[in-house]
Design a protein around this motif. Structure first.
Motif, mmCIF file in Angstrom:
data_model
loop_
_atom_site.group_PDB
_atom_site.id
_atom_site.type_symbol
_atom_site.label_atom_id
_atom_site.label_comp_id
_atom_site.label_asym_id
_atom_site.label_seq_id
_atom_site.Cartn_x
_atom_site.Cartn_y
_atom_site.Cartn_z
ATOM 1 N N ASP A 18 -47.245 66.554 35.795
ATOM 2 C CA ASP A 18 -45.923 65.877 36.330
ATOM 3 C C ASP A 18 -45.484 66.742 37.619
ATOM 4 O O ASP A 18 -45.423 68.173 37.566
ATOM 5 C CB ASP A 18 -44.832 65.986 35.024
ATOM 6 C CG ASP A 18 -43.522 65.286 35.611
ATOM 7 O OD1 ASP A 18 -43.312 65.388 36.708
ATOM 8 O OD2 ASP A 18 -43.202 64.563 34.733
ATOM 9 N N PRO A 19 -45.155 65.969 38.596
ATOM 10 C CA PRO A 19 -44.896 66.641 39.835
ATOM 11 C C PRO A 19 -43.550 67.611 39.822
ATOM 12 O O PRO A 19 -43.424 68.781 40.523
ATOM 13 C CB PRO A 19 -44.679 65.702 40.876
ATOM 14 C CG PRO A 19 -45.560 64.560 40.515
ATOM 15 C CD PRO A 19 -45.401 64.627 38.964
ATOM 16 N N SER A 20 -42.531 67.065 38.816
ATOM 17 C CA SER A 20 -41.521 67.977 38.807
ATOM 18 C C SER A 20 -41.606 69.317 38.199
ATOM 19 O O SER A 20 -40.802 70.251 38.208
ATOM 20 C CB SER A 20 -40.532 67.133 37.806
ATOM 21 O OG SER A 20 -40.932 67.208 36.457
ATOM 22 N N ILE A 21 -42.851 69.566 37.482
ATOM 23 C CA ILE A 21 -43.036 70.780 36.835
ATOM 24 C C ILE A 21 -44.263 71.410 37.659
ATOM 25 O O ILE A 21 -44.666 72.678 37.173
ATOM 26 C CB ILE A 21 -43.225 70.965 35.393
ATOM 27 C CG1 ILE A 21 -44.614 70.025 34.949
ATOM 28 C CG2 ILE A 21 -41.946 70.291 34.854
ATOM 29 C CD1 ILE A 21 -44.871 70.151 33.493
ATOM 30 N N ASP A 23 -44.912 73.223 40.288
ATOM 31 C CA ASP A 23 -44.706 74.637 40.860
ATOM 32 C C ASP A 23 -44.420 75.631 39.669
ATOM 33 O O ASP A 23 -44.628 76.723 39.988
ATOM 34 C CB ASP A 23 -43.550 74.511 41.650
ATOM 35 C CG ASP A 23 -43.908 73.785 43.014
ATOM 36 O OD1 ASP A 23 -45.170 73.576 43.246
ATOM 37 O OD2 ASP A 23 -43.065 73.164 43.589
ATOM 38 N N SER A 24 -44.020 75.312 38.645
ATOM 39 C CA SER A 24 -43.729 76.342 37.541
ATOM 40 C C SER A 24 -44.688 76.267 36.581
ATOM 41 O O SER A 24 -44.438 77.204 35.412
ATOM 42 C CB SER A 24 -42.403 75.841 36.917
ATOM 43 O OG SER A 24 -42.575 74.612 36.261
#
Length: 102
Positions: A18-21, A23-24
């Motif tokens: 999922d692009p929203s996570i 980076d994390s």
């Protein structure tokens, strides 16, 4: 899982993130989780890992030796129901219920 298999087979499993996570999370851990998930949905119970193996594979960075095979997804219409009934069932005991508005 069908989309995950398709991306895994094409070598593009990172596209499942999922692009929203993105980076994390660790891409390596995501790929390991997808690999283990695909092993857990194998058609034959003998091809599925035990829960202790699943935990071991997720906790360790060692190479996962079994390669997942394409999972089987079978959904059939229950022919014993009335034509207006929309209940669908799967041969692998998974139930899918459809909502009908009044």
């Amino acid at each position: 899982m069908l989309q995950a298999w398709k991306l895994w087979n094409e070598g593009s499993a990172k596209d499942c993130i999922d692009p929203s996570i993105a980076d994390s999370c660790s891409p390596g851990e995501v790929l390991r989780s997808i690999n283990v998930g695909l092993l857990c949905v194998q058609d034959s119970p003998n091809d599925r890992p035990s829960m202790s193996s699943v935990v071991f594979m997720l906790e360790n960075e060692a190479t996962i030796s079994p390669t997942p095979k394409q999972p089987t997804f079978t959904i059939q219409r229950n022919l014993n129901l009335k034509e207006t009934d929309l209940d669908i069932y799967s041969l692998n005991d998974l139930t899918i219920t459809t909502m009908e508005c009044r």
